[in-house]
Design a protein around this motif. Structure first.
Motif, PDB file in Angstrom:
ATOM      1  N   HIS A 136      -2.087  -8.114  -2.389  1.00 26.84           N
ATOM      2  CA  HIS A 136      -1.911  -7.774  -3.802  1.00 26.84           C
ATOM      3  C   HIS A 136      -0.446  -7.481  -4.125  1.00 26.84           C
ATOM      4  O   HIS A 136      -0.102  -6.492  -4.779  1.00 26.84           O
ATOM      5  N   ARG A 183       1.575  -9.045  -6.132  1.00 31.74           N
ATOM      6  CA  ARG A 183       1.933  -9.130  -7.549  1.00 31.74           C
ATOM      7  C   ARG A 183       1.739  -7.786  -8.244  1.00 31.74           C
ATOM      8  O   ARG A 183       2.588  -7.338  -9.009  1.00 31.74           O
ATOM      9  N   GLU A 184       0.616  -7.135  -7.961  1.00 31.54           N
ATOM     10  CA  GLU A 184       0.352  -5.826  -8.565  1.00 31.54           C
ATOM     11  C   GLU A 184       1.378  -4.794  -8.086  1.00 31.54           C
ATOM     12  O   GLU A 184       1.819  -3.942  -8.869  1.00 31.54           O
ATOM     13  N   ALA A 187       4.605  -5.331  -9.940  1.00 27.94           N
ATOM     14  CA  ALA A 187       4.467  -4.893 -11.331  1.00 27.94           C
ATOM     15  C   ALA A 187       4.639  -3.379 -11.442  1.00 27.94           C
ATOM     16  O   ALA A 187       5.186  -2.879 -12.445  1.00 27.94           O
ATOM     17  N   TRP A 188       4.186  -2.637 -10.442  1.00 28.81           N
ATOM     18  CA  TRP A 188       4.307  -1.181 -10.439  1.00 28.81           C
ATOM     19  C   TRP A 188       5.753  -0.727 -10.290  1.00 28.81           C
ATOM     20  O   TRP A 188       6.177   0.267 -10.873  1.00 28.81           O
TER      21      TRP A 188
END
Length: 391
Positions: A280, A282-283, A286-287
């Protein structure tokens, strides 16, 4: 400030997990208010199993197997967590058949075999795996994956129908392949090869010429190993009609990529892309406000399928900058430009000054911590002194 710490291992010095922890300690020293998220990564070599198990909340399993020169060792495979629909097992070739498992004095490029990795995969299937993700990297072998295949019952025979010995050096005598002892269920298990190289099986850019010298092969041995891999390609073509010799990635892990593509239900995917998807990534990007990554050497290979460039490209797609650290750092203008294009805005070497390699390796985690403390302090000061927009 939110900082994503997403390093690879520093080869022969510290695991990706240890590097990420050292990064976090340094960040907290430089900016106690910073928030850190750890995402240790791998592109298919050392640490691949741990990276995916850690990222998905999976489980690790110890297995008795052998190393590349046939000595008993304990290696690990993992099952992915996160409620994956298939029972997916993760194996890294480096765990059983890796170069780091064999001291320089004990390396034998002609006899080194992937047999131990085959035993590891068999153990995973026996434990219920119906899909295998195999990380190719860090091998001590140039046997085209024949040792691995031997562990499943494949026989590699000479012109007199006698079994040839394990190891890449014996492939010059290979005449044909026999699979009468291999079950169809084994041959049909889906295997995803996580691979960060595009080298073909043979030739000047092939497994023997490019990688075997790193495993202790002399110039004469390189030529014999290359001939053996070409012989393996011919035998596989005769066996089932698959042409593996010039397939990109076939040269990975001493030709194991080619052997797997030729003999099993295998496909190739870029290692770092596979890891980032399952972890994960990408997540996580983004954070974050900024990403810090790293590997043992930031060099001309880094922009092409390595962990730092993989995570940097993902972060860049979301407008997030990436900083890379390494044991050694290139200042070659072309490489620096290529790194910038991937989204790496700055690189920092962790060496505090002139020192011998043994000392630098021993102090890797400490030097990572010190370097990241300096980076965090700089980021904190920069954020605090950024000019406000004029009215």
């Amino acid at each position: 400030m939110r900082i994503l710490l997403a390093p690879d291992s520093f080869k022969e010095a510290a695991s990706a997990e240890a590097i990420a922890q050292a990064m976090a300690r340094g960040i907290k020293r430089g900016d106690p208010q910073a928030e850190c998220r750890l995402l240790p990564l791998s592109d298919g070599g050392e640490g691949f199993t741990h990276a995916l198990v850690h990222a998905t909340g999976g489980t690790l399993h110890d297995v008795e197997t052998v190393d590349a020169v046939g000595r008993p060792i304990i290696a690990q495979f993992g099952f992915l967590g996160n409620k994956h629909t298939s029972r997916t097992a993760v194996v890294e070739l480096a765990s059983a058949s890796g170069l780091e498992q064999v001291s320089p004095a004990d390396r034998d490029p002609m006899a080194a075999s992937t047999f131990g990795t085959g035993l590891l995969i068999r153990a995973a299937i026996d434990a219920g795996a119906d899909r295998i993700v195999l990380g190719l990297g860090g091998s001590a072998t140039t046997d085209g994956g024949t040792g691995l295949a031997h562990a499943f019952g494949f026989r590699f025979l000479d012109a007199h129908d006698s079994d040839i010995p394990l190891g890449g050096g014996a492939l010059v005598d290979l005449a044909r392949i026999d699979d009468s002892r291999v079950s169809d269920s084994i041959k049909n298990v889906p295997i995803v090869l996580a691979c960060d190289v595009t080298n073909p099986l043979t030739g000047p850019e092939g497994a023997a010429h490019v990688f075997a010298p790193q495993k202790g092969a002399t110039a004469t041995q390189v030529e014999l190993l290359d001939q053996g891999l070409a012989n393996l390609a011919r035998a596989i073509m005769q066996y089932n009609g698959r042409d593996i010799e010039h397939t990109p990635g076939a040269g990975a892990a001493g030709g194991t990529g080619g052997g797997m593509l030729g003999l099993f239900n295998a496909t190739v995917k870029p290692g770092i892309e596979l890891v980032l998807n399952l972890a994960h990534g990408r997540e996580a990007c983004a954070w974050a406000d900024v990403v810090i990554t790293g590997e043992g050497s930031i060099d001309s290979q880094t922009p092409y399928g390595k962990v730092p460039s993989g995570i940097a490209k993902l972060a860049q797609s979301q407008g997030k900058p990436t900083i890379a650290i390494g044991g050694t750092i290139t200042r070659d203008p072309h490489t620096v430009e290529a790194l910038n294009e991937t989204g790496i805005i700055a690189t920092f070497g962790i060496a505090p000054g002139p020192a011998d390699l043994t000392t630098l390796i021993a102090n890797t985690e400490r030097n990572v911590e010190i370097t990241c403390a300096a980076i965090a302090s700089t980021l904190r000061i920069t954020a605090a002194t950024s000019p406000c927009e004029s009215a």
